[in-house]
Design a protein around this motif. Sequence first.
Motif, PDB file in Angstrom:
ATOM      1  N   SER A 176     -32.461   2.440  35.802  1.00  0.00           N
ATOM      2  CA  SER A 176     -33.588   3.279  36.228  1.00  0.00           C
ATOM      3  C   SER A 176     -33.485   3.560  37.724  1.00  0.00           C
ATOM      4  O   SER A 176     -32.963   2.745  38.492  1.00  0.00           O
ATOM      5  N   GLU A 192     -33.672   7.582  33.901  1.00  0.00           N
ATOM      6  CA  GLU A 192     -33.774   6.283  33.229  1.00  0.00           C
ATOM      7  C   GLU A 192     -33.026   6.362  31.912  1.00  0.00           C
ATOM      8  O   GLU A 192     -33.123   7.359  31.190  1.00  0.00           O
ATOM      9  N   LYS A 241     -30.909  -1.635  30.892  1.00  0.00           N
ATOM     10  CA  LYS A 241     -31.777  -0.561  31.370  1.00  0.00           C
ATOM     11  C   LYS A 241     -31.360  -0.172  32.786  1.00  0.00           C
ATOM     12  O   LYS A 241     -31.270  -1.008  33.681  1.00  0.00           O
ATOM     13  N   PHE A 296     -31.272   3.756  28.555  1.00  0.00           N
ATOM     14  CA  PHE A 296     -31.177   2.445  27.912  1.00  0.00           C
ATOM     15  C   PHE A 296     -29.860   2.386  27.153  1.00  0.00           C
ATOM     16  O   PHE A 296     -29.412   3.382  26.572  1.00  0.00           O
TER      17      PHE A 296
END
Length: 417
Positions: A43, A84, A41, A86
């Motif tokens: 961010s 953000e 992840k 993933f």
Amino acid sequence: GKNCSLLQEMDDIQKQDENCYCYVQNRTMHLQYLWSTLQIKVSSREKFRFEPISEKNNCQNSETVFEFAACAVQIPWKPETCKETFLSIKQYGEDACFKIQPFKIEPYTVRVKREMLDGKLLFLFVAGIFLFHFANSLSRSAKFFYLSGIILGVLALLVFVLLTLKRFIPRHSTFWILMSGSWMISLYFIYCLKENMQWLWSEHRNYLLGYFLAVGITSFAICYQHGPLTTELSITLFTWTLQLTAFVLIYCGVTIPQVAYAVIAVSLCSKGLCYPLGAACHIARKMKHHFKSKKLVFKYLTEEEYREQGESETIRALEELRSFCRSPDFPSWIAVSKLQAPHRFAAFVLGSPHVSPAETKAHDEKYGIGSSFLEEQLFETRAQSEQDEPANSIHEEEENENEMDTQIPFPYATELL
């Protein structure tokens, strides 16, 4: 690769300058990571550019025309900027590298976390097993036919349109050439959709929902107009297509390819062994029924059945005796020398009754209804019962007197004491 930072599990990195990161796969295989994935992840509070930099995305290193075309078409689908993102890395897959380029001097965070049981992988694996074993029954279901038509129309629109317009294509060779090209384009479309679904859902959600809704309704209308499959050939082809799709789902549902190959091989063997196993079970049931010891069943006869069976068995036994006496092996002279009435025995062998009318009459007078034998039996039982009753009464009176004798002295004894 040398200038990139290597990522490991449970990393929590904070930086604010441009940098690239790589995760190198562990080549040692363990079954506990069969459905495991690594979640990365990235961010930040400001937008940044996320760019995969693996060799697969380098179009100059493409070995085939298809890889070059896939790389060239994939470039416009890349997300430009985001706050953000993933990245899911499959265990025992390819090494993953990406570059983070922030637009402003703002720190961003890179977190690495392992998910031991990925629900998506487990769902794909279970769905593949279920689809393979129930492909025959699902191919004959009208509801599943409509559902498959909707899914095919949404994910492989060109293939669905080509199947709809098959009747207008005169030559089969032309149809199969177009079908091959449509499948290649559709598979690449599915790949791009899978890789960029997160970006498409966040940036172009309305267009994506509109496409799914419009194509799904149109596909259902066309399938409903044509109706479900009726011929055995089309049902068989549909079954094989479902089984092939099940193999793809099984392969995509595990992280270890060798396990996927083993599961596919076992599934094929179990499907092929169903007929020999069924035949073996049928033969085993037959053999068990043949060698199984039969239980004795007792049937209670009524009085009439008992009398009829006695008469029939007596007649059969007498006929067997007559046939034996007529045979050459029967010692007739020895039997005649020992008999008191040889003429009567000869008449019996020739077919006369074994009991004379006088003997039958004497038997009825002695043992029949109203005979002296029955009367004697009745009188004896009645006299015996009458003799037993006074004896029992005298015995009871003696017992009562003895009880009184034993009970009377006790009160006087207590008074004397």
